[in-house]
Each structure stands twice: as C-alpha cells, then as structure tokens.
Design a protein around this motif. Structure first.
Motif, PDB file in Angstrom:
ATOM      1  N   GLU A   1       0.692  -1.130   0.167  1.00  0.00           N
ATOM      2  CA  GLU A   1      -0.077  -0.172   0.068  1.00  0.00           C
ATOM      3  C   GLU A   1       0.879   1.313  -0.038  1.00  0.00           C
ATOM      4  O   GLU A   1       2.115   1.096   0.593  1.00  0.00           O
ATOM      5  CB  GLU A   1      -0.840   0.018   1.216  1.00  0.00           C
ATOM      6  CG  GLU A   1      -0.180   0.127   2.614  1.00  0.00           C
ATOM      7  CD  GLU A   1      -1.059   0.066   3.689  1.00  0.00           C
ATOM      8  OE1 GLU A   1      -2.104  -0.239   3.479  1.00  0.00           O
ATOM      9  OE2 GLU A   1      -0.611   0.622   4.798  1.00  0.00           O
ATOM     10  N   PRO A   2       0.436   2.397  -0.466  1.00  0.00           N
ATOM     11  CA  PRO A   2       1.329   3.670  -0.534  1.00  0.00           C
ATOM     12  C   PRO A   2       1.539   4.033   1.126  1.00  0.00           C
ATOM     13  O   PRO A   2       0.446   3.960   1.784  1.00  0.00           O
ATOM     14  CB  PRO A   2       0.326   4.497  -1.285  1.00  0.00           C
ATOM     15  CG  PRO A   2      -0.894   4.210  -1.164  1.00  0.00           C
ATOM     16  CD  PRO A   2      -0.869   2.706  -1.314  1.00  0.00           C
ATOM     17  N   SER A   3       2.601   4.752   1.229  1.00  0.00           N
ATOM     18  CA  SER A   3       2.923   5.040   2.340  1.00  0.00           C
ATOM     19  C   SER A   3       2.194   6.484   2.681  1.00  0.00           C
ATOM     20  O   SER A   3       1.716   7.159   1.751  1.00  0.00           O
ATOM     21  CB  SER A   3       4.337   5.461   2.804  1.00  0.00           C
ATOM     22  OG  SER A   3       4.842   6.540   1.928  1.00  0.00           O
ATOM     23  N   LEU A   4       2.210   7.157   4.008  1.00  0.00           N
ATOM     24  CA  LEU A   4       1.528   8.438   4.223  1.00  0.00           C
ATOM     25  C   LEU A   4       2.137   9.512   3.473  1.00  0.00           C
ATOM     26  O   LEU A   4       1.702  10.461   3.448  1.00  0.00           O
ATOM     27  CB  LEU A   4       1.492   8.348   5.602  1.00  0.00           C
ATOM     28  CG  LEU A   4       0.558   7.870   6.450  1.00  0.00           C
ATOM     29  CD1 LEU A   4       0.666   7.938   7.885  1.00  0.00           C
ATOM     30  CD2 LEU A   4      -1.016   8.033   6.022  1.00  0.00           C
ATOM     31  N   LEU A   5       3.684   9.091   3.339  1.00  0.00           N
ATOM     32  CA  LEU A   5       4.355  10.183   2.761  1.00  0.00           C
ATOM     33  C   LEU A   5       3.850  10.511   1.097  1.00  0.00           C
ATOM     34  O   LEU A   5       3.891  11.696   0.736  1.00  0.00           O
ATOM     35  CB  LEU A   5       6.009   9.728   2.430  1.00  0.00           C
ATOM     36  CG  LEU A   5       6.661   9.684   3.813  1.00  0.00           C
ATOM     37  CD1 LEU A   5       7.975   9.352   3.570  1.00  0.00           C
ATOM     38  CD2 LEU A   5       6.659  10.989   4.491  1.00  0.00           C
ATOM     39  N   ARG A   6       3.412   9.228   0.648  1.00  0.00           N
ATOM     40  CA  ARG A   6       3.035   9.574  -0.539  1.00  0.00           C
ATOM     41  C   ARG A   6       1.506  10.398  -0.758  1.00  0.00           C
ATOM     42  O   ARG A   6       1.194  11.019  -1.492  1.00  0.00           O
ATOM     43  CB  ARG A   6       2.624   8.212  -1.383  1.00  0.00           C
ATOM     44  CG  ARG A   6       2.414   8.212  -2.931  1.00  0.00           C
ATOM     45  CD  ARG A   6       2.490   6.734  -3.561  1.00  0.00           C
ATOM     46  NE  ARG A   6       3.886   6.414  -3.825  1.00  0.00           N
ATOM     47  CZ  ARG A   6       4.744   7.143  -4.476  1.00  0.00           C
ATOM     48  NH1 ARG A   6       4.240   7.995  -5.636  1.00  0.00           N
ATOM     49  NH2 ARG A   6       6.204   6.618  -4.680  1.00  0.00           N
ATOM     50  N   GLU A   7       0.495   9.845   0.245  1.00  0.00           N
ATOM     51  CA  GLU A   7      -0.559  10.583   0.260  1.00  0.00           C
ATOM     52  C   GLU A   7      -0.573  11.951   0.704  1.00  0.00           C
ATOM     53  O   GLU A   7      -1.495  12.772   0.283  1.00  0.00           O
ATOM     54  CB  GLU A   7      -1.285   9.825   1.532  1.00  0.00           C
ATOM     55  CG  GLU A   7      -1.697   8.268   1.050  1.00  0.00           C
ATOM     56  CD  GLU A   7      -2.634   7.872   2.391  1.00  0.00           C
ATOM     57  OE1 GLU A   7      -2.960   8.303   3.242  1.00  0.00           O
ATOM     58  OE2 GLU A   7      -2.875   6.437   2.112  1.00  0.00           O
ATOM     59  N   LYS A   8       0.627  12.306   1.172  1.00  0.00           N
ATOM     60  CA  LYS A   8       0.874  13.738   1.850  1.00  0.00           C
ATOM     61  C   LYS A   8       1.624  14.529   0.517  1.00  0.00           C
ATOM     62  O   LYS A   8       1.982  15.689   0.644  1.00  0.00           O
ATOM     63  CB  LYS A   8       1.492  13.966   2.972  1.00  0.00           C
ATOM     64  CG  LYS A   8       0.696  13.164   3.992  1.00  0.00           C
ATOM     65  CD  LYS A   8       1.558  13.520   5.518  1.00  0.00           C
ATOM     66  CE  LYS A   8       0.728  12.970   6.742  1.00  0.00           C
ATOM     67  NZ  LYS A   8       1.601  13.162   7.885  1.00  0.00           N
ATOM     68  N   GLY A   9       2.063  13.754  -0.579  1.00  0.00           N
ATOM     69  CA  GLY A   9       2.702  14.458  -1.575  1.00  0.00           C
ATOM     70  C   GLY A   9       4.222  14.788  -1.311  1.00  0.00           C
ATOM     71  O   GLY A   9       4.856  15.644  -1.773  1.00  0.00           O
ATOM     72  N   LEU A  10       4.633  13.964  -0.250  1.00  0.00           N
ATOM     73  CA  LEU A  10       6.011  14.393   0.362  1.00  0.00           C
ATOM     74  C   LEU A  10       7.105  13.285  -0.500  1.00  0.00           C
ATOM     75  O   LEU A  10       8.317  13.652   0.224  1.00  0.00           O
ATOM     76  CB  LEU A  10       6.072  14.313   1.759  1.00  0.00           C
ATOM     77  CG  LEU A  10       5.190  15.017   2.553  1.00  0.00           C
ATOM     78  CD1 LEU A  10       5.383  14.865   3.905  1.00  0.00           C
ATOM     79  CD2 LEU A  10       5.692  16.627   2.402  1.00  0.00           C
ATOM     80  N   VAL A  11       6.669  12.614  -1.302  1.00  0.00           N
ATOM     81  CA  VAL A  11       7.872  11.546  -1.851  1.00  0.00           C
ATOM     82  C   VAL A  11       8.457  12.235  -3.023  1.00  0.00           C
ATOM     83  O   VAL A  11       9.661  12.373  -2.980  1.00  0.00           O
ATOM     84  CB  VAL A  11       7.124  10.445  -2.425  1.00  0.00           C
ATOM     85  CG1 VAL A  11       8.247   9.306  -3.204  1.00  0.00           C
ATOM     86  CG2 VAL A  11       6.289   9.616  -1.419  1.00  0.00           C
TER      87      VAL A  11
END
Length: 369
Positions: free
Chosen positions: A307-317
C-alpha cells in the motif's frame, strides 16, 4: 623540510602577465615555451625524487629507523606526504616503477596501528578510479593484508581504513570483487555492521550497496547470512548516513529477494512509521536534505505492506522542488569526454586534521650508513 624546486612565484607572475582570463590565446615565443616546460619538468622530477626518498625510508628496517630517531609519528607524516603525491594518477602508477608499492603494502603489517591505518589510506588513494594501479596492487597480493586488517585488526581506525582501501580496490574491478567474495568478504561486512563505530558502519553499508547493485545474484548470499535483520535494525539509527545506507541495502534486497520482506516484523514497521512522522513534520529545507530517504521509506513501505505510504498520500515523496532541481542541474558533458589526471579527495579535511598537520614535525629522511 626545505627543499629546492622550480620558481613557482616566477611561474605565477608569468601566467598572470600572459593572460588576463578574457583575451584570446596567443602563440608563445620559443623562449617562453622553453622556460615553461623546464619549470613543469623540474616539478615532476622533484616529486619523483621525493617519492624515491620516501621509498628508501619505507625499505629501511625498523630497527635502523629507531636508531636514527624516526618515530611512528614521523612515518605517518611521511605517508601523509606520499598520499598528496599519489593523488595524481601518473604519480600513483610511478610508485610501483620506482619500487615503492611493495614496501608500502608491507606497512599494512606494521606493529603501529597509526602506520597500518595511514598505509591503507595511501593505498586507497592509489587505486581509486585507477585500473592500472588496482591490477598492480592485486598482483602484489595487496588484498591479503587489507582483508586481514579489515577483519581482525585490534584498532577500529585501522579496520575502517582497510575497508576503505578494499572498497576503492574492488570498484569496477571484477577480479577484485571475486577475490573479496571468495575471502568471505560478506561475512566480514556483516560483522562490521555490528560495530559500535559509526564510521565503520557507514563504509560497510556503502560497499554492501555497491556490491548488490553490481551483482544482484549476491542478494541470496546476503540474505542467508542474516543481513536483512541487521539492516532493519540499523534503519532506526540516529545517524543519517547509517540510516539511509541501511534503507538502501534493504531496497536492493527487496527488488530481488521477496523472502526478505517480513510483514510481521513489528519493530521495523514502527521504525518506518516513526520516520514517516518525523519527515512529515520537516520544513521544506529539511525535506530537501532527506530526498533519497523519503523515496526509500516510501518504496520499502509499499514493498512490505502493499500500500502507498503516508508520505505519498501527503505528496512528500517527490516535491516540486525536486523536479526543479533536476531540470536546473546542468548536463555533465565534459566528464564524458575528458578524464582528469587527479582524483577528487575522499573526504574534506576536518579541524582535527588541520590541527594535526600544524603539529607535525619535519620528517627526518636523511639516514646514516
């Protein structure tokens, strides 16, 4: 120690007088050309002569040096000077021609830890990005004392310097990599990761990542030796370089060995979650400094938990600034065409280095009969 050489002040004045940095090149007169070539040749001869003097000292038995009052600190200073000379690839290759490589490798077996460490540092400089010297060191059986110091030296600095030399020796050197593997090099790297020395861990992690990138098939060997568990532990290190190195190693393993992905490892999951929370609260400036780590944390979270990390959900990757930096970065065209005769220094000098250099005495090189 004062020594004669070319008139560098005169050479500098001549260079300034004949070029302001903006005009077009002009043809040199025959006298100017002759003077310039003689000055440069004199410097080359002076360096080779000095390297021969240093070689003479390295070939001198320890008991004779002690009788002359030469200490291990003096010898360390001499090796420091030699390292400056062999920054040039030509001078590095010439060291073997003048008979200096073998006695240098013998210094790896010195009874003094500081000499063993400094000799390994000089070897590292000689073989860095230098296939010819890599082969010369391999032919002179230089890998054996380096491996011995790396695995069993009592002094951690000597072990660290030996590992650095091994890393420089086997990079882009398939026979060197093979020799390292056959000498249980991976097992030695695993032991290095358990060291309390952060510098030792950093160098080990750096070499592990390189070896796995060059030889993905080695991932199975590394997995069998228990590296994944150690790397997951180091992923929670307070040292940024150790942390990123451990994450990079796990990422290389996860790409090849699905067995390294242990979804039930709650400790590692907590490490990733804590890191995600820390990154989420960073300023833009701090986020830029952990660009690689952001991407590694996200990739590992996806590999472990699908699953995508919270970093990806927050646009921080991947940040807009990351893409802007990539677009602004000029293409490196020159390095593909030209090869510098000098290798870049492996590390920037620290304040302690500056202090130690200022405290060094002139190395006594004039020996009696």
């Amino acid at each position: 120690m004062a020594k004669e050489g070319p008139n560098w002040d005169g050479l500098l004045k001549w260079s300034i007088a004949h070029s302001d940095g903006t005009g077009t090149a002009r043809k040199l007169s025959e006298d100017d050309r002759k003077w310039f070539m003689e000055a440069m040749q004199a410097q080359t001869i002076d360096v080779v002569k000095r390297m021969k003097e240093i070689t003479l000292v390295m070939q001198t038995p320890d008991n004779i040096l002690e009788e002359q009052g030469v200490t291990s600190t003096d010898l360390e200073g001499m090796l420091d000077e030699l390292q400056d000379h062999v920054e040039s690839i030509d001078m590095a290759n010439d060291l073997h021609s003048i008979g200096g490589l073998t006695p240098l490798l013998n210094y790896l077996k010195s009874s003094h830890a500081n000499i063993r460490a400094k000799a390994a540092e000089v070897v590292s400089t000689i073989v860095q990005n230098n296939p010819k010297s890599q082969q010369l060191v391999m032919d002179a059986n230089g890998m054996e004392p380096l491996l011995s110091n790396f695995t069993s030296d009592d002094d951690v600095t000597s072990r660290t310097k030996a590992l650095g030399a091994i890393s420089s020796l086997i990079r882009h050197n398939k026979p060197g990599i093979q020799a390292f593997r056959l000498s249980n090099g991976y097992a030695a790297l695993r032991d290095a990761l358990s060291s309390e020395s952060v510098r030792f861990q950093r160098k080990a992690l750096n070499l592990i990542q390189y070896l796995l990138q060059e030889n993905p098939s080695d991932c199975s060997v590394v997995t069998e030796l228990g590296f994944p568990r150690i790397l997951r532990h180091l992923a929670g290190s307070e040292d940024a370089e150790v942390r990123e190195g451990a994450l990079s190693g796990l990422h290389e393993l996860a790409k090849v060995e699905s067995s390294v992905v242990e979804k039930d490892d709650e400790k590692f999951k907590k490490v990733l979650e804590d890191r995600i929370n820390d990154i989420s609260m960073m300023s833009l400036e701090d986020l830029a400094a952990v660009r690689e780590e952001r991407q590694l944390v996200d990739s590992l979270w996806t590999a472990y938990y699908n699953e995508p990390s919270l970093l990806r959900e927050k646009g921080l990757v991947v940040l807009p600034e990351d893409e802007d930096d990539a677009q602004k970065r000029p293409l490196d065209v020159a390095s593909k065409v030209f090869k510098s005769p000098l290798r870049p220094p492996q590390r920037a000098p620290s304040s302690n280095d500056e202090k130690s250099k200022s405290d060094k005495k002139d190395t006594p090189l004039l020996l009696g009969p």
